[in-house]
Scaffold this active site. Structure first.
Site, short mmCIF file in Angstrom:
data_model
loop_
_atom_site.label_atom_id
_atom_site.label_comp_id
_atom_site.label_asym_id
_atom_site.label_seq_id
_atom_site.Cartn_x
_atom_site.Cartn_y
_atom_site.Cartn_z
N ALA A 1 64.44 23.77 27.91
CA ALA A 1 64.13 23.29 29.26
C ALA A 1 63.51 24.40 30.12
O ALA A 1 62.56 24.16 30.88
CB ALA A 1 65.39 22.76 29.93
N GLU B 1 69.13 26.13 35.76
CA GLU B 1 68.66 26.63 34.44
C GLU B 1 68.75 28.15 34.34
O GLU B 1 67.89 28.79 33.74
CB GLU B 1 67.22 26.19 34.18
CG GLU B 1 67.07 24.72 33.96
CD GLU B 1 67.42 24.30 32.55
OE1 GLU B 1 67.83 25.16 31.74
OE2 GLU B 1 67.31 23.11 32.27
N LEU C 1 49.58 27.06 56.65
CA LEU C 1 49.25 25.76 57.25
C LEU C 1 49.64 25.69 58.73
O LEU C 1 49.41 24.66 59.38
CB LEU C 1 49.97 24.64 56.49
CG LEU C 1 49.53 24.40 55.04
CD1 LEU C 1 50.43 23.36 54.38
CD2 LEU C 1 48.08 23.95 54.97
N ARG D 1 59.33 16.31 37.44
CA ARG D 1 59.39 17.18 36.25
C ARG D 1 60.84 17.39 35.79
O ARG D 1 61.13 17.38 34.60
CB ARG D 1 58.70 18.52 36.55
CG ARG D 1 58.37 19.33 35.31
CD ARG D 1 59.48 20.29 34.88
NE ARG D 1 59.89 21.10 35.99
CZ ARG D 1 61.17 21.34 36.28
NH1 ARG D 1 62.15 20.88 35.54
NH2 ARG D 1 61.49 22.08 37.34
N THR E 1 77.32 22.36 33.71
CA THR E 1 77.87 23.05 34.88
C THR E 1 79.10 22.33 35.42
O THR E 1 79.17 21.11 35.41
CB THR E 1 76.80 23.08 36.00
OG1 THR E 1 75.63 23.70 35.48
CG2 THR E 1 77.28 23.83 37.23
#
Ligand code: TGC
Ligand code: FAD
Length: 393
Positions: free
Chosen positions: A250, A371, A346, A95, A137
């Site tokens: 974004a 972000e 789990l 992604r 950045t």
């Protein structure tokens, strides 16, 4: 055992989605499951991105999917969000690559470029023939990009760029970079430049040793007297507002994406809890396990409704940056907590890649930071609510 209620039924938003939005979501979901996940475990172990899938991603229309024209899919913002959700159900690294390509590279070229630049680069990026990265950045300017040291100096028909960008998704493999720099001999404004690979003085070393987003190459950008044609300046860019408005695009996609990772954690621990026996019965039959499942489902429904509501506002052109800060902040925190909780559910095997949960958990550490960190979004919303600015005077 009585009938089980699916997470989709608990949420029950199918009727609020348009046919093309559902179709895009389902196509990406199927592709991730059948094509991407079989490649991912090895890629994640090796710390590489399986680049051979890029043409298939382009075919699915995931690069700049909410842009109209220039070879892009022209989806609604809800459709785009659902695509991000399905990519991140697979892996946050996948992604990330698509977010950067669409929202941080194609969007600034669309919004701040001229028509020649749009026609030159957008079809190449939409088709995956070119991969892009976004350099804002710097080693000493992360949360506060206004402190950037990278400069651009106008020299006749060229600009000369000097500086260093850090933590740049896809920089080691990118064909071009959208770089933000202060133009020191004009107006001292921050402006966007497209730097193409092969330009002397442009280097992109990879950052090694990451425990998070391992299937996504992250690097630096070194600009050493890097001379680019003046026509590579994005002419409509000017001031910090320009890169920040790319981040708003974004961040919106990230808020949807992380819910996909959370859904994958939920599905994993639900199946596991029903099959795994302890004290003579499925662990999902114990109250504490059910409490955790309920908490996870609750957070997912909450995040998804926020996404849908703000997505429709974005489709109507009414969403604001502070609403995007709120959705990024809420959903990333929720997904990060869900992944951590699911890892515990789990037991011992949860620390291995036999299940996807620990990979999501490690990935979401990056998403929590990039972000705009969780704290930065807290203060952005706080500033809007109080009218008092924590960042400056
Ligand atoms: P500030 O005074 O607030 O703003 C300057 C101007 O920009 C406007 N603005 C925005 N516009 C659009 N979207 C936003 N989110 C905006 N935020 C602010 C603002 O209205 C103003 O406009 P004008 O007309 O008055 O000039 O600026 P500030 O210096 O006080 O900074 C505010 C702060 C801290 C919120 C901002 O610097 C910030 O967001 N910092 C976080 C930096 C960040 O998020 N960096 C991300 C780098 S890229 C990345 O991480 C990619 S990861 C990709 C992946 O793999 O998926
Ligand atoms: P800092 O700003 O030094 O923050 C350190 C800590 O201090 C954080 O907890 C922060 O919340 C806190 N802090 C800072 N200021 C305040 C304050 N005012 N009040 C309270 N707390 C505060 N950048 C790009 O430009 N392009 C990319 O493609 C990109 N991809 C990335 C990929 C990955 C995997 C990662 C990890 C980062 C990426 N980044 C990218 C960089 C990312 O945006 C920055 O890491 C982020 O903005 C934080 O900056 P920093 O790391 O310098 O942390």
């Amino acid at each position: 055992m009585s009938d089980r209620l699916s997470l989709d039924s608990l949420l029950n938003i199918e009727h609020l989605l348009h046919d093309d939005e559902r179709a895009a979501r389902d196509a990406v979901q199927q592709w991730v499951k059948t094509r991407y996940l079989p490649l991912l475990t090895e890629a994640h172990r090796q710390g590489t991105f399986p680049a051979e899938v890029i043409p298939e991603l382009a075919e699915l229309g995931v690069f700049g999917s909410n842009i109209d024209g220039y070879g892009c899919a022209g989806m609604s913002n809800v459709g785009y969000g659902l695509v991000m959700q399905e990519l991140e159900r697979g892996d946050s690294g996948l992604r990330s690559m698509c977010s950067v390509q669409g929202s941080l590279v194609m969007y600034p070229i669309l919004a701040f470029g001229n028509e020649i630049q749009r026609k030159k680069w957008l079809p190449e990026l939409a088709s995956g023939r070119m991969i892009g990265c976004f350099g804002l950045t710097e080693p000493s300017a992360g949360s506060d990009p206004s402190a950037m040291k990278t400069t651009a100096v106008k020299d006749g028909s060229h600009y000369v760029l000097d500086g260093m960008k850090a933590w740049i998704t896809s920089s080691p493999v990118a064909h071009l970079a959208v770089v933000w720099a202060k133009v020191t001999n004009e107006d001292d404004h921050i402006r966007g430049f497209v730097v193409e690979r092969g330009t002397p003085g442009f280097e992109t070393p990879e950052i090694e040793g990451k425990f998070s987003l391992r299937a996504s190459p992250t690097g630096e950008i070194h600009l050493n007297e890097c001379r680019i044609p003046a026509e590579n300046l994005l002419p409509q860019s000017g001031g910090l507002k320009s890169p920040l408005s790319c981040l708003t695009q974004a961040r919106y996609g990230i808020a949807w994406g992380v819910i996909g990772a959370a859904m994958d954690c939920f599905d994993t621990v639900l199946d596991y809890g029903i099959q795994r026996i302890a004290f003579g019965k499925p662990i999902a039959q114990f109250q504490l396990y059910q409490q955790q499942l309920t908490e996870i489902a609750n957070q997912i429904v909450h995040g998804q409704l926020m996404n849908l509501h703000y997505g429709r506002l974005k489709d109507d052109g009414k969403i604001t940056p502070v609403q995007v800060s709120l959705m990024k902040r809420n959903n990333v925190r929720a997904a990060r907590e869900i992944a951590s909780m699911a890892r515990g559910m789990l037991g011992g095997i949860g620390i291995t890649d036999a299940y996807p949960v620990i990979r999501h958990m490690m990935n979401l550490e990056s998403v929590y930071t990039y972000e705009g960190t969780h704290e930065i979004h807290t203060l952005a919303v706080g500033r809007a609510l109080t009218g008092l600015n924590a960042f400056g005077g």
